[in-house]
Design a protein around this motif. Sequence first.
Motif, short mmCIF file in Angstrom:
data_model
loop_
_atom_site.label_atom_id
_atom_site.label_comp_id
_atom_site.label_asym_id
_atom_site.label_seq_id
_atom_site.Cartn_x
_atom_site.Cartn_y
_atom_site.Cartn_z
N GLN A 4 0.44 -1.14 0.04
CA GLN A 4 -0.30 0.06 -0.14
C GLN A 4 1.24 1.40 0.10
O GLN A 4 1.91 1.32 0.23
CB GLN A 4 -0.67 0.40 1.14
CG GLN A 4 -1.73 -0.80 1.13
CD GLN A 4 -2.93 -0.46 0.27
OE1 GLN A 4 -3.35 1.09 -0.32
NE2 GLN A 4 -4.63 -1.29 0.27
N VAL A 5 0.60 2.65 -0.90
CA VAL A 5 0.83 3.42 -0.71
C VAL A 5 -0.12 4.30 -0.36
O VAL A 5 -0.81 5.09 -0.93
CB VAL A 5 1.48 3.90 -2.82
CG1 VAL A 5 1.86 4.72 -2.47
CG2 VAL A 5 2.50 3.16 -3.15
N PRO A 6 0.10 5.30 1.15
CA PRO A 6 -0.77 5.90 1.61
C PRO A 6 -0.96 6.80 0.66
O PRO A 6 0.17 8.26 -0.37
CB PRO A 6 -0.34 6.76 2.91
CG PRO A 6 1.22 5.05 3.00
CD PRO A 6 1.35 4.67 1.84
N LEU A 7 -2.28 7.63 0.63
CA LEU A 7 -2.41 8.83 -0.12
C LEU A 7 -3.14 9.68 0.69
O LEU A 7 -4.37 9.27 1.70
CB LEU A 7 -3.71 8.26 -1.28
CG LEU A 7 -3.35 7.35 -2.19
CD1 LEU A 7 -4.69 7.18 -3.97
CD2 LEU A 7 -2.12 7.88 -2.65
N CYS A 39 -9.52 10.22 -3.47
CA CYS A 39 -8.43 9.90 -4.02
C CYS A 39 -8.49 8.21 -4.66
O CYS A 39 -8.07 8.16 -2.97
CB CYS A 39 -7.63 10.99 -3.93
SG CYS A 39 -6.18 10.53 -4.63
N HIS A 40 -7.84 7.69 -6.05
CA HIS A 40 -7.71 6.89 -5.88
C HIS A 40 -5.62 6.49 -7.05
O HIS A 40 -5.97 7.06 -8.01
CB HIS A 40 -8.70 5.68 -6.96
CG HIS A 40 -8.48 4.61 -6.90
ND1 HIS A 40 -7.96 3.98 -7.97
CD2 HIS A 40 -8.38 3.13 -5.83
CE1 HIS A 40 -7.91 2.55 -8.30
NE2 HIS A 40 -8.25 1.94 -6.93
N GLY A 41 -5.51 5.24 -7.03
CA GLY A 41 -3.91 5.48 -7.29
C GLY A 41 -4.29 3.77 -7.79
O GLY A 41 -4.40 3.06 -7.07
N ALA A 42 -3.80 4.41 -9.13
CA ALA A 42 -4.06 1.86 -9.58
C ALA A 42 -2.82 2.29 -10.26
O ALA A 42 -1.81 3.00 -11.79
CB ALA A 42 -5.31 1.75 -9.95
N SER A 43 -1.84 1.18 -11.05
CA SER A 43 -1.35 0.53 -11.38
C SER A 43 -1.85 -0.67 -12.04
O SER A 43 -1.31 -1.71 -11.49
CB SER A 43 0.20 0.42 -11.25
OG SER A 43 1.23 0.01 -11.70
N TYR A 44 -1.71 -0.71 -12.93
CA TYR A 44 -1.67 -1.86 -14.42
C TYR A 44 -1.25 -2.83 -14.98
O TYR A 44 -0.77 -4.25 -14.89
CB TYR A 44 -2.28 -1.85 -15.95
CG TYR A 44 -1.95 -0.30 -16.86
CD1 TYR A 44 -1.84 0.86 -16.87
CD2 TYR A 44 -0.38 -1.52 -17.36
CE1 TYR A 44 -1.20 1.64 -17.48
CE2 TYR A 44 0.52 -0.42 -18.17
CZ TYR A 44 0.26 0.71 -18.59
OH TYR A 44 0.78 1.47 -19.35
N ILE A 45 0.76 -2.12 -14.12
CA ILE A 45 1.78 -2.65 -14.65
C ILE A 45 1.46 -3.79 -12.80
O ILE A 45 2.24 -5.15 -13.21
CB ILE A 45 2.93 -1.95 -14.72
CG1 ILE A 45 2.54 -0.96 -15.82
CG2 ILE A 45 4.14 -2.52 -14.39
CD1 ILE A 45 4.11 -0.09 -16.46
N ASN A 50 -3.05 -0.49 -5.66
CA ASN A 50 -4.74 0.26 -5.83
C ASN A 50 -4.22 0.54 -4.38
O ASN A 50 -4.49 -0.32 -3.40
CB ASN A 50 -5.15 -1.87 -5.45
CG ASN A 50 -7.17 -0.39 -6.02
OD1 ASN A 50 -6.80 0.26 -5.91
ND2 ASN A 50 -7.04 -1.27 -6.89
N SER A 51 -4.52 1.89 -4.29
CA SER A 51 -4.72 2.31 -3.02
C SER A 51 -5.55 3.60 -3.06
O SER A 51 -5.87 4.05 -4.10
CB SER A 51 -2.95 3.50 -3.34
OG SER A 51 -2.24 2.32 -2.42
N TRP A 52 -6.18 4.00 -1.81
CA TRP A 52 -7.69 5.16 -1.93
C TRP A 52 -6.80 5.54 -0.54
O TRP A 52 -6.09 5.03 0.49
CB TRP A 52 -8.54 3.84 -1.44
CG TRP A 52 -9.47 3.38 -2.28
CD1 TRP A 52 -9.24 2.11 -2.57
CD2 TRP A 52 -10.83 3.97 -3.10
NE1 TRP A 52 -10.51 1.86 -3.83
CE2 TRP A 52 -10.75 2.58 -4.33
CE3 TRP A 52 -10.65 5.27 -3.64
CZ2 TRP A 52 -11.64 3.36 -5.53
CZ3 TRP A 52 -12.11 5.37 -4.05
CH2 TRP A 52 -12.35 4.00 -5.90
#
Length: 117
Positions: free
Chosen positions: A1-4, A95-101, A105-107
Amino acid sequence: QVPLVESGGGLVQPGGSLRLSCVVSGSISAFTDMAWYRQAPEKERAFIALIVGGGTTNYADSVKGRFTISRDNAKNTVYLQMNNLKPEDTGVYYCHGASYISGLNSWGQGTQVTVSS
């Protein structure tokens, strides 16, 4: 998890503006896609705006022409500029971050926006 971490919410009158910020703890490059969602009272969370690494953006029909999403990679921050706000824009903005690589997936925790006179 990467905090947002979101900020910038508040109470604003109809027709007013707000700018939301989402700071990524770490490098924003961990995410290929950054987006904003909104959860109105007693409704499900809904997509608002998306920006991908190349800068391409996409918006929900309800906010087109009024909201602008942008990202500042040097500041590891994504913004949502909201103009001509309406009462129906009221809700908690996430805010949402995602990487298809990597599959990351972080909220964020959300920030409240209330549009009322």
